[in-house]
Design a protein around this motif. Structure first.
Motif, PDB file in Angstrom:
ATOM      1  N   TYR A 175     -36.173 -39.017  82.156  1.00 30.09           N
ATOM      2  CA  TYR A 175     -37.512 -38.943  81.563  1.00 30.09           C
ATOM      3  C   TYR A 175     -37.486 -39.070  80.036  1.00 30.09           C
ATOM      4  CZ  TYR A 175     -38.544 -37.096  86.190  1.00 30.09           C
ATOM      5  OH  TYR A 175     -38.663 -36.931  87.549  1.00 30.09           O
ATOM      6  N   PHE A 176     -36.322 -38.794  79.429  1.00 29.12           N
ATOM      7  CA  PHE A 176     -36.230 -38.811  77.973  1.00 29.12           C
ATOM      8  C   PHE A 176     -35.374 -39.955  77.428  1.00 29.12           C
ATOM      9  CE2 PHE A 176     -37.056 -34.187  78.744  1.00 29.12           C
ATOM     10  CZ  PHE A 176     -38.268 -34.126  78.075  1.00 29.12           C
ATOM     11  N   LYS A 177     -34.542 -40.549  78.278  1.00 36.44           N
ATOM     12  CA  LYS A 177     -33.593 -41.573  77.819  1.00 36.44           C
ATOM     13  C   LYS A 177     -34.304 -42.726  77.123  1.00 36.44           C
ATOM     14  CE  LYS A 177     -30.188 -44.879  79.598  1.00 36.44           C
ATOM     15  NZ  LYS A 177     -30.971 -46.126  79.514  1.00 36.44           N
ATOM     16  N   ASP A 178     -35.255 -43.350  77.793  1.00 41.64           N
ATOM     17  CA  ASP A 178     -35.929 -44.523  77.225  1.00 41.64           C
ATOM     18  C   ASP A 178     -36.837 -44.164  76.061  1.00 41.64           C
ATOM     19  OD1 ASP A 178     -34.660 -46.099  79.048  1.00 41.64           O
ATOM     20  OD2 ASP A 178     -36.315 -46.148  80.476  1.00 41.64           O
ATOM     21  N   ARG A 179     -37.134 -42.873  75.908  1.00 40.26           N
ATOM     22  CA  ARG A 179     -37.968 -42.426  74.797  1.00 40.26           C
ATOM     23  C   ARG A 179     -37.140 -42.073  73.562  1.00 40.26           C
ATOM     24  NH1 ARG A 179     -43.589 -43.022  75.544  1.00 40.26           N
ATOM     25  NH2 ARG A 179     -43.898 -43.216  77.791  1.00 40.26           N
ATOM     26  N   CYS A 180     -35.810 -42.137  73.700  1.00 37.66           N
ATOM     27  CA  CYS A 180     -34.882 -41.839  72.600  1.00 37.66           C
ATOM     28  C   CYS A 180     -34.996 -40.390  72.130  1.00 37.66           C
ATOM     29  CB  CYS A 180     -35.110 -42.784  71.416  1.00 37.66           C
ATOM     30  SG  CYS A 180     -34.774 -44.522  71.805  1.00 37.66           S
ATOM     31  N   ILE A 181     -35.459 -39.506  72.986  1.00 42.60           N
ATOM     32  CA  ILE A 181     -35.577 -38.095  72.643  1.00 42.60           C
ATOM     33  C   ILE A 181     -34.266 -37.399  73.015  1.00 42.60           C
ATOM     34  CG2 ILE A 181     -36.797 -35.948  73.165  1.00 42.60           C
ATOM     35  CD1 ILE A 181     -39.315 -37.657  73.573  1.00 42.60           C
ATOM     36  N   ASP A 182     -33.554 -36.878  72.016  1.00 41.18           N
ATOM     37  CA  ASP A 182     -32.193 -36.391  72.233  1.00 41.18           C
ATOM     38  C   ASP A 182     -32.152 -34.945  72.727  1.00 41.18           C
ATOM     39  OD1 ASP A 182     -32.608 -34.764  69.989  1.00 41.18           O
ATOM     40  OD2 ASP A 182     -31.556 -36.117  68.622  1.00 41.18           O
ATOM     41  N   LEU A 183     -30.914 -34.471  72.978  1.00 36.84           N
ATOM     42  CA  LEU A 183     -30.727 -33.139  73.552  1.00 36.84           C
ATOM     43  C   LEU A 183     -31.170 -32.029  72.610  1.00 36.84           C
ATOM     44  CD1 LEU A 183     -27.248 -33.597  75.294  1.00 36.84           C
ATOM     45  CD2 LEU A 183     -29.484 -33.394  76.404  1.00 36.84           C
ATOM     46  N   LYS A 184     -31.001 -32.224  71.306  1.00 40.21           N
ATOM     47  CA  LYS A 184     -31.436 -31.199  70.359  1.00 40.21           C
ATOM     48  C   LYS A 184     -32.958 -31.008  70.424  1.00 40.21           C
ATOM     49  CE  LYS A 184     -27.734 -31.650  66.904  1.00 40.21           C
ATOM     50  NZ  LYS A 184     -27.451 -31.991  65.479  1.00 40.21           N
ATOM     51  N   THR A 185     -33.663 -32.117  70.520  1.00 42.37           N
ATOM     52  CA  THR A 185     -35.124 -32.030  70.601  1.00 42.37           C
ATOM     53  C   THR A 185     -35.547 -31.422  71.926  1.00 42.37           C
ATOM     54  OG1 THR A 185     -35.320 -33.991  69.194  1.00 42.37           O
ATOM     55  CG2 THR A 185     -37.273 -33.345  70.445  1.00 42.37           C
ATOM     56  N   GLN A 186     -34.882 -31.833  73.006  1.00 38.16           N
ATOM     57  CA  GLN A 186     -35.197 -31.248  74.314  1.00 38.16           C
ATOM     58  C   GLN A 186     -34.982 -29.736  74.281  1.00 38.16           C
ATOM     59  OE1 GLN A 186     -33.205 -33.416  77.575  1.00 38.16           O
ATOM     60  NE2 GLN A 186     -33.212 -35.228  76.247  1.00 38.16           N
ATOM     61  N   ALA A 187     -33.916 -29.296  73.637  1.00 37.75           N
ATOM     62  CA  ALA A 187     -33.637 -27.865  73.564  1.00 37.75           C
ATOM     63  C   ALA A 187     -34.703 -27.137  72.747  1.00 37.75           C
ATOM     64  CB  ALA A 187     -32.260 -27.638  72.955  1.00 37.75           C
ATOM     65  N   LYS A 233     -37.325 -25.400  85.590  1.00 39.48           N
ATOM     66  CA  LYS A 233     -37.281 -25.211  84.140  1.00 39.48           C
ATOM     67  C   LYS A 233     -36.042 -25.867  83.552  1.00 39.48           C
ATOM     68  CE  LYS A 233     -39.951 -20.914  84.038  1.00 39.48           C
ATOM     69  NZ  LYS A 233     -40.002 -19.504  83.575  1.00 39.48           N
ATOM     70  N   TYR A 234     -36.159 -26.231  82.288  1.00 40.59           N
ATOM     71  CA  TYR A 234     -35.054 -26.840  81.556  1.00 40.59           C
ATOM     72  C   TYR A 234     -34.111 -25.740  81.097  1.00 40.59           C
ATOM     73  CZ  TYR A 234     -32.722 -29.923  78.153  1.00 40.59           C
ATOM     74  OH  TYR A 234     -31.808 -30.666  77.439  1.00 40.59           O
ATOM     75  N   ASN A 235     -32.852 -25.835  81.500  1.00 46.73           N
ATOM     76  CA  ASN A 235     -31.845 -24.815  81.162  1.00 46.73           C
ATOM     77  C   ASN A 235     -30.851 -25.423  80.189  1.00 46.73           C
ATOM     78  OD1 ASN A 235     -29.808 -22.909  81.033  1.00 46.73           O
ATOM     79  ND2 ASN A 235     -29.894 -22.406  83.213  1.00 46.73           N
ATOM     80  N   THR A 236     -30.882 -24.968  78.951  1.00 49.19           N
ATOM     81  CA  THR A 236     -30.007 -25.538  77.931  1.00 49.19           C
ATOM     82  C   THR A 236     -28.530 -25.240  78.184  1.00 49.19           C
ATOM     83  OG1 THR A 236     -30.304 -23.559  76.556  1.00 49.19           O
ATOM     84  CG2 THR A 236     -31.798 -25.422  76.153  1.00 49.19           C
ATOM     85  N   GLU A 237     -28.249 -24.272  79.059  1.00 47.75           N
ATOM     86  CA  GLU A 237     -26.865 -23.877  79.326  1.00 47.75           C
ATOM     87  C   GLU A 237     -26.299 -24.532  80.579  1.00 47.75           C
ATOM     88  OE1 GLU A 237     -25.292 -22.096  77.124  1.00 47.75           O
ATOM     89  OE2 GLU A 237     -27.120 -21.887  75.915  1.00 47.75           O
ATOM     90  N   ALA A 238     -27.139 -25.168  81.384  1.00 48.53           N
ATOM     91  CA  ALA A 238     -26.681 -25.728  82.663  1.00 48.53           C
ATOM     92  C   ALA A 238     -26.768 -27.252  82.626  1.00 48.53           C
ATOM     93  CB  ALA A 238     -27.515 -25.169  83.812  1.00 48.53           C
ATOM     94  N   TRP A 239     -25.622 -27.906  82.562  1.00 44.33           N
ATOM     95  CA  TRP A 239     -25.609 -29.366  82.453  1.00 44.33           C
ATOM     96  C   TRP A 239     -26.214 -30.032  83.681  1.00 44.33           C
ATOM     97  CZ3 TRP A 239     -25.937 -33.118  79.419  1.00 44.33           C
ATOM     98  CH2 TRP A 239     -25.562 -34.413  79.783  1.00 44.33           C
ATOM     99  N   GLU A 240     -25.999 -29.466  84.865  1.00 49.62           N
ATOM    100  CA  GLU A 240     -26.540 -30.069  86.084  1.00 49.62           C
ATOM    101  C   GLU A 240     -28.066 -30.102  86.048  1.00 49.62           C
ATOM    102  OE1 GLU A 240     -25.031 -31.631  88.609  1.00 49.62           O
ATOM    103  OE2 GLU A 240     -23.214 -31.441  87.407  1.00 49.62           O
ATOM    104  N   THR A 241     -28.659 -29.051  85.510  1.00 53.71           N
ATOM    105  CA  THR A 241     -30.124 -29.026  85.396  1.00 53.71           C
ATOM    106  C   THR A 241     -30.596 -30.014  84.343  1.00 53.71           C
ATOM    107  OG1 THR A 241     -30.152 -26.686  85.998  1.00 53.71           O
ATOM    108  CG2 THR A 241     -32.127 -27.568  84.947  1.00 53.71           C
TER     109      THR A 241
END
Length: 404
Positions: free
Chosen positions: A148-160, A133-141
């Motif tokens: 998977y999101f870098k080339d799609r330009c999907i940022d951390l706010k959207t991922q969260a 699972k995606y953990n917004t509090e754990a940078w390593e995760t």
């Protein structure tokens, strides 16, 4: 949607869909130019010699070393044992009708007993997969999701914002090896507690290409990716956003945020060609909602939007594309009959006007004219913002130099 012809089936169903339904899996190691599909053993390994290759036009497949081409129709007719509807002695044309109608989401009630009593189809089993699972509090995760999101330009706010609606997944193997994909869980509206499949995306390779597909046994006839960000139960949702991929859904959400617009709502991905069961399930689950149809801006995406409007209006119809680009819609309930549209005439507005459709709960919402989908629009927006920032910085530098 009864009385579809074999030509309808060939126009509307991909040979890849039929191969996947027959238990074959896309084998990305063979490349994308001529996609190959293989069977896997119980440990997830390729079965040697059991492979079909899709031809260059994408309409047929063949089993090497033989060069005999199979269409959607002939594949089903000559490999009947691969489909759950088949019973010994069954008429092969009838089998084609049953299989193709199921793949299109049109299963007559009188046929359901036949399917239940046939050979069981392989089903998606959640316990066969491991999830991260995606953990917004754990940078390593979070770093594991980055490729998977870098080339799609999907940022951390959207991922969260979508953190509860995607995972890293891998099928369990007895040899201990683990191969992960980004996965968007499919669920059946009204039964959201159970995962019935996965829309999968792979990490970009050295050549820039990525894997795209669905997990083994995914129920993509009824199942759909649902990210409810409305803050309300589905039956009280006011806005529903439809897309062909979860990436597009996330990109649209991010664009709305960047432009200061409301982005609360229920986000959906059909994982490709939408089925009527997907449409019907969400329409029933979200009776009060306005539906924003954000399908791709190509001809297929326009047809999906038109099909949604026709289905929501209660029409019994068929639709398909003909060689040369002509698109055909046949209304079997409203007296409008067969309507043909030339390539430059296929618009949501034109189809709705000809069939007398005017539903205030449906909004056609594709990306801009110069891009194919919402993810491309996000990339174009970010590129433009970056160029404007550089120009502004250069102007400020020149201004300071002038003042000196």
């Amino acid at each position: 949607m009864a009385d579809l012809t074999f030509e309808d089936f060939k126009n509307r169903i991909s040979i890849k869909t039929v191969l996947e339904d027959a238990g074959y899996h896309f084998y990305r190691k063979d490349g994308l130019r001529y996609p190959s599909f293989v069977r896997l053993d119980n440990e997830g390994r390729k079965i040697r010699g059991d492979k079909f290759i899709v031809t260059a036009n994408g309409l047929c497949c063949f089993h090497p070393p033989e060069r005999k081409n199979y269409t959607v129709i002939s594949f089903i007719q000559e490999h009947p044992d691969m489909f759950p509807e088949y019973t010994p002695g069954m008429n092969k044309n009838r089998l084609v009708n049953l299989v193709c109608n199921r793949l299109l989401g049109h299963i007559p009630e009188r046929e359901q007993v036949v399917i239940r009593n046939a050979v069981p189809q392989q089903k998606f089993e959640e316990e066969n997969f491991e999830f991260v699972k995606y953990n917004t509090e754990a940078w390593e995760t979070r770093k594991r999701f980055y490729p998977y999101f870098k080339d799609r330009c999907i940022d951390l706010k959207t991922q969260a914002a979508f953190a509860d609606h995607f995972v890293l997944s891998c099928m369990k193997r007895e040899d201990g090896k683990r191969y992960y994909n980004l996965a968007f869980p499919f669920r059946i509206p009204g039964k959201e507690d159970k995962i019935v499949g996965l829309e999968e995306r792979g990490r970009p390779g050295i050549d820039g290409k990525t894997y795209k597909g669905k997990a083994t046994g995914t129920n993509s006839v009824e199942g759909i990716w649902i990210a409810n960000l409305s803050g309300k139960p589905l039956d009280q949702a006011e806005k529903v956003y439809w897309f062909e991929s979860a990436y597009d859904a996330m990109a649209f959400h991010q664009l709305q945020r960047e432009k200061g617009k409301d982005n609360k709502g229920v986000y959906l991905s059909t994982g490709g060609n939408p089925s009527h069961k997907q449409f019907e399930g969400i329409i029933k689950a979200c009776p009060k909602a306005v539906h924003y149809l954000g399908f791709d801006r190509d001809n297929a995406g326009k047809m999906y939007a038109c099909n949604f409007a026709l289905l929501k209006s209660g029409r019994e119809f068929s639709s398909y594309s003909m060689p040369g680009g002509t698109t055909v819609f046949v209304d079997k309930t409203g007296g409008y009959g067969r309507q043909e549209f030339q390539p430059n005439e296929v618009t949501f507005e034109n189809v709705c006007r000809r069939f007398g459709l005017n539903d205030p709960q449906i909004k056609y919402n594709p990306a801009s004219k110069n891009v194919k989908d919402w993810n491309d629009e996000l990339k174009a927006y970010i590129k433009q913002e970056a160029e404007e920032s550089v120009t502004q910085a250069e102007d400020e530098t020149r201004s300071r130099s002038f003042r000196r």
